[in-house]
Write an enzyme that holds these catalytic residues in place. Structure first.
Site, PDB file in Angstrom:
ATOM      1  N   CYS A 128      -3.090  -9.700   5.381  1.00 25.92           N
ATOM      2  CA  CYS A 128      -2.862  -9.259   3.983  1.00 25.92           C
ATOM      3  C   CYS A 128      -1.749  -8.452   3.894  1.00 25.92           C
ATOM      4  CB  CYS A 128      -3.989  -8.314   3.261  1.00 25.92           C
ATOM      5  SG  CYS A 128      -5.469  -9.347   3.179  1.00 25.92           S
ATOM      6  N   PHE A 129      -0.792  -8.273   4.579  1.00 25.57           N
ATOM      7  CA  PHE A 129       0.437  -7.796   4.714  1.00 25.57           C
ATOM      8  C   PHE A 129       0.370  -6.365   3.855  1.00 25.57           C
ATOM      9  CE2 PHE A 129       0.303 -12.307   3.861  1.00 25.57           C
ATOM     10  CZ  PHE A 129       0.676 -12.788   5.226  1.00 25.57           C
ATOM     11  N   CYS A 130      -0.611  -5.711   4.248  1.00 22.92           N
ATOM     12  CA  CYS A 130      -0.484  -4.200   3.547  1.00 22.92           C
ATOM     13  C   CYS A 130      -0.462  -4.163   1.945  1.00 22.92           C
ATOM     14  CB  CYS A 130       0.632  -3.268   4.140  1.00 22.92           C
ATOM     15  SG  CYS A 130       0.626  -3.065   5.761  1.00 22.92           S
ATOM     16  N   ALA A 131      -0.709  -5.380   1.522  1.00 24.09           N
ATOM     17  CA  ALA A 131      -1.044  -5.590   0.054  1.00 24.09           C
ATOM     18  C   ALA A 131      -2.169  -6.275  -0.326  1.00 24.09           C
ATOM     19  CB  ALA A 131       0.354  -6.356  -0.249  1.00 24.09           C
TER      20      ALA A 131
ATOM     21  N   HIS B 140       0.874  -1.087  -0.075  1.00 20.03           N
ATOM     22  CA  HIS B 140       0.095   0.193  -0.042  1.00 20.03           C
ATOM     23  C   HIS B 140       0.711   1.182  -0.019  1.00 20.03           C
ATOM     24  CE1 HIS B 140      -3.274  -2.518   2.179  1.00 20.03           C
ATOM     25  NE2 HIS B 140      -3.137  -2.860   0.625  1.00 20.03           N
TER      26      HIS B 140
END
Ligand SMILES: Cc1ncc(COP(=O)(O)O)c(C=O)c1O
Length: 473
Positions: free
Chosen positions: A372-375, A127
């Site tokens: 979601c690992f900032c993705a 992100h």
């Protein structure tokens, strides 16, 4: 007998043998497989920070001895970064920032003001490499291959079709979800052919692969490179932005002391680079720590460390691939695919990613990351979610029902990790996958899981640090 790989490097990292409490009241030596989120400091970095504190003073404008020493150390750190990346000193500048997010936001703000053309991104982006472009100049997002790799044809076609309306291609150097390494120089060549610059989000790449920016007249030259010290064994709040000198024009995005030559009642004359982009008092300790980290990695044998990490990554993929019910995002590969970091994100049939992560910590003392690992777009792609399913999740999460958020579990490695840890981890994952949990867990409204009887108490970290002086490892 030759030293095992871990024996060779583990001793150089601080805090990696910390005993952590586990279910039942005992402790085990923790396994830290959350290095993609943040890394422990190298011991030498930790010690250099303590030592440097004795000579710390404000940089650049002080005439005192300590100020001159601090300035020297700060500028030396800049040189270390430039050498490490092979920065083209004629055409590029190294700016110290807070981290990758800060760096990318700075580029986006300037790019929107000075150029304003669209930015091309891929579905793979974190992100931090998506939102700054989306909410400023606007982005065009290209898809990936079905397996989740960068699709060079898609990038080229988008640039061709844009007819010069794309000014920048922003791409991650390596994914924090799959560990896939992007062909950054090929992307740069394509971008340059169509009159665009290229920005590499190197948050995951810089700590795990050599980066060569290449000279400005090389078609594969990298125009912008950003990374964070805390992912590179120097968690003291500094990061790096490398940018073309001629990118900056007019007033800088961040204005204040140190960025000017003179200010009158009506006029401002801006300083030369890098000062004009480093307004305010910089994070001297963070920058020095990063410089020491780079120096230490090179001295210890960065290439051998990376080789060890790569082999460990293969072992991780192989062992995970053998566990029934476990699916690695992006697949476990056949060894013929593009290179990959020592990192794996995976889902377990019938087990929520948050439950798996909580159990791994509570029952085995293993630190991983889940979610979601900032993705988000990339994880949705890798999970093969339909548009309808994504919209449903969006509705739920927007209404603050976060338990609906899909995700995966991620294990990410560093040079101090070893084979035994990977094997212990694989054993723990196979127990979770076969439902052999030792206790029950409850999910809270924010989606996280906790043991039914609560987590073991955490000592007040500041109090305990103050008592012990420092964590002795
Ligand atoms: C690929 C990638 N880009 C950007 C970032 C943001 O880095 P930072 O939080 O240090 O600004 C991260 C952090 O996880 C990342 O993995």
């Amino acid at each position: 007998m030759p030293l095992s790989h871990s024996g060779r490097w583990r001793e150089h990292f601080a805090g990696v043998d910390l005993p952590v409490p586990v279910l039942g009241g005992g402790t085990v030596t923790g396994i830290n497989f959350d290095n993609a989120a943040s890394t422990p400091p190298l011991r030498r970095v930790r010690d250099a920070v303590t030592g440097f504190a004795d000579v710390y003073s404000s940089v650049h404008r002080g005439t005192g001895y300590k100020s001159r020493m601090a300035t020297e150390a700060y500028e030396q750190a800049r040189e270390r970064v430039a050498e490490f990346l092979n920065v083209d000193a004629q055409s590029q500048v190294v700016i110290f920032v807070k981290g990758t997010t800060d760096a990318l936001n700075r580029i986006a703000a300037e790019q929107a003001r000075l150029d304003g053309r669209q930015v091309l991104v891929t579905e793979m982006e974190h992100h931090a490499d998506l939102l700054p472009w989306r909410h400023r100049s606007g982005h065009l997002m290209v898809g990936l291959t079905p397996d989740g790799y960068i699709d060079l044809d898609a990038i080229e076609n988008a640039l061709k079709d844009s007819d010069g309306h794309i000014g920048l291609v922003a791409v991650s150097g390596a994914s924090n979800v799959t560990g896939f390494i992007s062909p950054i120089h090929e992307i740069a060549e394509i971008a340059h052919r169509y009159g665009a610059l290229v920005s590499v989000d190197a948050a995951q790449l810089a700590p795990h692969r050599r980066i060569d920016i290449r000279p400005a007249n090389d078609p594969g030259h990298l125009d912008f490179v950003s990374f964070s010290g805390h992912k590179m064994y120097a968690p003291y709040g500094a990061g790096v932005l490398v940018a073309p000198r001629d990118f900056f024009a007019g007033a800088p995005e961040v204005m204040g002391g140190g960025a000017i030559r003179i200010v009158t009642w009506d006029d401002t004359v801006w300083a030369d680079l890098p000062d004009r982009e480093e307004a305010g008092s910089p994070n001297v300790i963070g920058a020095v720590a990063l410089g020491v980290a780079i120096e230490t990695l090179l001295e210890l044998g960065f290439d051998e460390m990376l080789q060890h990490e790569t082999e460990l990554g293969r072992r991780l993929l192989k062992t995970l691939g053998e566990i029934p019910g476990v699916t690695v995002l992006g697949g476990i590969g056949s060894g013929l695919e593009p290179e990959r970091l020592g990192l794996a994100s995976f889902v377990i049939d019938g087990v929520h990613h948050g439950l798996a992560a909580a159990a791994l910590s509570h029952e085995w003392g293993v630190a991983v990351r889940n979610g979601c690992f900032c993705a988000n777009p990339y994880v949705f792609h890798l999970l093969n979610m339909s548009k309808k399913a994504i919209e449903e999740v969006e509705g739920e999460v927007a209404a603050d029902r976060r338990t609906a958020l899909p995700g995966a579990v991620r294990a990410s490695l560093a040079p101090y990790n070893d084979d035994a840890e990977v094997d212990r981890f694989a054993d723990a994952v196979s127990r979770v996958a076969s439902g052999r949990l030792k206790t029950r867990y409850e999910q809270a409204g924010d989606g996280t899981f906790a043991p039914e009887d609560g987590w073991p108490a955490i000592l007040n970290p500041l109090e305990s640090l103050a008592k012990r002086g420092a964590l002795k490892t």
